[in-house]
Design a protein around this motif. Sequence first.
Motif, short mmCIF file in Angstrom:
data_model
loop_
_atom_site.label_atom_id
_atom_site.label_comp_id
_atom_site.label_asym_id
_atom_site.label_seq_id
_atom_site.Cartn_x
_atom_site.Cartn_y
_atom_site.Cartn_z
N GLN A 31 -1.46 -3.43 -1.57
CA GLN A 31 -2.20 -2.22 -1.93
C GLN A 31 -2.63 -2.27 -3.40
OE1 GLN A 31 -2.97 0.66 0.19
NE2 GLN A 31 -4.35 0.86 -1.56
N ARG A 32 -1.73 -2.78 -4.25
CA ARG A 32 -2.04 -2.87 -5.68
C ARG A 32 -3.23 -3.81 -5.91
NH1 ARG A 32 2.64 -3.40 -7.11
NH2 ARG A 32 2.83 -5.67 -7.06
N GLU A 33 -3.25 -4.94 -5.22
CA GLU A 33 -4.39 -5.87 -5.36
C GLU A 33 -5.69 -5.21 -4.92
OE1 GLU A 33 -4.11 -9.71 -3.61
OE2 GLU A 33 -2.18 -10.18 -4.53
N ALA A 34 -5.65 -4.45 -3.83
CA ALA A 34 -6.85 -3.77 -3.35
C ALA A 34 -7.33 -2.73 -4.36
CB ALA A 34 -6.58 -3.12 -2.00
N ALA A 37 -8.94 -4.47 -7.30
CA ALA A 37 -10.27 -4.97 -6.95
C ALA A 37 -11.28 -3.83 -6.89
CB ALA A 37 -10.22 -5.71 -5.61
N ALA A 38 -10.85 -2.70 -6.36
CA ALA A 38 -11.75 -1.55 -6.26
C ALA A 38 -12.10 -0.98 -7.63
CB ALA A 38 -11.12 -0.47 -5.39
N SER A 39 -11.18 -1.10 -8.58
CA SER A 39 -11.43 -0.53 -9.90
C SER A 39 -12.40 -1.36 -10.73
CB SER A 39 -10.10 -0.39 -10.66
OG SER A 39 -9.56 -1.67 -10.98
N ALA A 89 -15.45 -11.31 -1.96
CA ALA A 89 -15.54 -11.05 -3.40
C ALA A 89 -14.46 -10.09 -3.87
CB ALA A 89 -16.92 -10.49 -3.74
N HIS A 90 -13.80 -9.41 -2.93
CA HIS A 90 -12.77 -8.43 -3.28
C HIS A 90 -11.35 -8.91 -2.99
CE1 HIS A 90 -16.41 -5.94 -2.73
NE2 HIS A 90 -15.85 -5.07 -3.54
N VAL A 91 -11.20 -9.98 -2.21
CA VAL A 91 -9.88 -10.42 -1.76
C VAL A 91 -9.58 -11.79 -2.37
CG1 VAL A 91 -8.42 -10.98 0.22
CG2 VAL A 91 -10.12 -9.13 0.39
N ARG A 92 -8.54 -11.86 -3.19
CA ARG A 92 -8.20 -13.11 -3.88
C ARG A 92 -7.51 -14.08 -2.93
NH1 ARG A 92 -3.51 -14.50 -6.41
NH2 ARG A 92 -2.73 -12.34 -6.35
N HIS A 120 -7.86 1.40 2.58
CA HIS A 120 -9.03 2.28 2.58
C HIS A 120 -9.77 2.26 1.25
CE1 HIS A 120 -7.24 4.60 6.18
NE2 HIS A 120 -8.24 3.87 6.59
N THR A 121 -9.07 1.94 0.16
CA THR A 121 -9.76 1.86 -1.13
C THR A 121 -10.88 0.82 -1.10
OG1 THR A 121 -8.00 0.37 -1.89
CG2 THR A 121 -7.86 2.69 -2.56
N LEU A 122 -10.73 -0.19 -0.22
CA LEU A 122 -11.79 -1.19 -0.04
C LEU A 122 -12.61 -0.90 1.21
CD1 LEU A 122 -10.00 -4.56 -0.92
CD2 LEU A 122 -11.53 -3.20 -2.35
N SER A 123 -11.93 -0.76 2.37
CA SER A 123 -12.65 -0.70 3.64
C SER A 123 -13.51 0.55 3.78
CB SER A 123 -11.67 -0.78 4.81
OG SER A 123 -10.78 0.33 4.81
N GLU A 124 -13.09 1.67 3.15
CA GLU A 124 -13.88 2.89 3.19
C GLU A 124 -14.28 3.33 1.79
OE1 GLU A 124 -11.83 5.84 5.49
OE2 GLU A 124 -11.78 4.59 7.30
N GLY A 125 -14.18 2.37 0.87
CA GLY A 125 -14.51 2.68 -0.52
C GLY A 125 -15.33 1.59 -1.17
N ALA A 126 -14.70 0.81 -2.04
CA ALA A 126 -15.44 -0.07 -2.93
C ALA A 126 -16.18 -1.21 -2.23
CB ALA A 126 -14.49 -0.66 -3.98
N ALA A 127 -15.71 -1.65 -1.05
CA ALA A 127 -16.38 -2.74 -0.35
C ALA A 127 -17.33 -2.25 0.73
CB ALA A 127 -15.35 -3.69 0.26
#
Length: 476
Positions: A31-34, A37-39, A89-92, A120-127
């Motif tokens: 979750q922290r990595e996501a 990445a979103a930030s 581009a969001h997942v290391r 959700h910070t990626l899947s329904e947010g930044a990505a």
Amino acid sequence: MVIRRVLAPRIDFGALRRELGLPEEFPPDAQREADEAASVPPRPPVDRTDVPFVTVDPATSRDLDQAMHLARRPGGGYRVRYAIADVAAHVRPGGALEAETWRRGQTIYLPDGNVPLHPHTLSEGAASLLPDDDRAAVIWTIDLDAEGGTVAVELERALVRSRAKLDYTGVQAAAEAGRLPDPIALLPEIGDLLTARGLRRGAINLPLPEQDLEPDGEGWQLVLRAPVPMEEHNAQISLLTGMAAADIMLAGRVGLLRTMPAPKPEAVQRLRAAAAPLGVHWPDEMGPGQVIAGLDASQPRAAAFIDQAAELMRGAAYTAFDGTVPEQPEHGGVAAAYAHVTAPLRRLADRYATEVCLALHAGQPVPDWARAALPRLPEVMASTDRTASAAARGAVDLAEAAVLEHRVGETFDAAVLDVDAPPNGRSRPRPPGGTVALDAPPVRARCLGQLPLGERVRVRLVTADPAARTVVFELA
């Protein structure tokens, strides 16, 4: 469109989640990595925010993988631009988030909330390709001739900005009123061309209505829904992109395909033998896909025929290869080589297949992290496909039993979709029966008795057990 619906009571899907072993939360490090990445969203060097992309999805979706822009080419033909969320581009690679996505494999959808592949910070947010925000994407630019044939494919990482989040019902209404937004005004025209090309190739689509559950106040609505034409047109753009991806990987001799054997001749013969008794006209020059495309799935005998046609669509799998092209690279339902690359927010395999295509198209080596993943992906995707199917079917089974729990002994109108095959001496004998679809409520379940395939019957409910998620009828 919604064909039929009925109110279901409050239902607890927790037992189904526990039975399937679905995770509740992401591990803290993933979750922290996501969140990190979103930030700091990626900023690709190519800017395509001037292209007015739009998304077309179910109304409640927020995990938006695809955005589209369609245009005519000077001199004839079409240009399809399909922007896909750039999840890689969001997942290391090698990180905790990547490891957790391998454990999950794909997003699992349940009526009371999905179990996402990515936080959700990626899947329904930044990505997600939500409207009015700049997003990193992989853009497929596919040029078609006037007949819908592919003449050129370009692929690039770029920054995009969707102009609108559209939904299938609204888009269908706009199409019928002649008011489609400019970015997708050509979708019916291109969709029809691509569908016709597929049918000529031998593609097969089974247009049976789908059962679904929707929230309704404190309860749920059990819904039987047929795909609207614009949904089918939209699917053709995804198929077009998947075929382009497969061609790139086959030419480069490395990749991951979605494969399925062509229908077996004996299965086609059995289906042809079922046509006349069900009142289905099957000219000699037509393939099964062309016959099915001309049927009205809301009619009981046509629905029974289409249900029988499901026997043609067996053996779907993911096929990885590196150096040697698969002996059987095609997908029988598509009637062409095909790959999954258009839903990376929801499917693990798409992230890696897209990375292979980007490298091959640019004439560069495939990244080691993507190449090394290919042989492991088929097993992970097969396992999570089974879980996704079990979740979808289990949720509907539970809702059907809950709706009917207090109606045991009542009779209902139904259509017979399938009849058990005669015992072959090797299988355990069981009482004769088959599958029926009720008019209302929209339930599909087992029915005992000597059933007439494709005919309307009256059936009596003998079992409705929510704990076992079981519904059984008998011929009345």
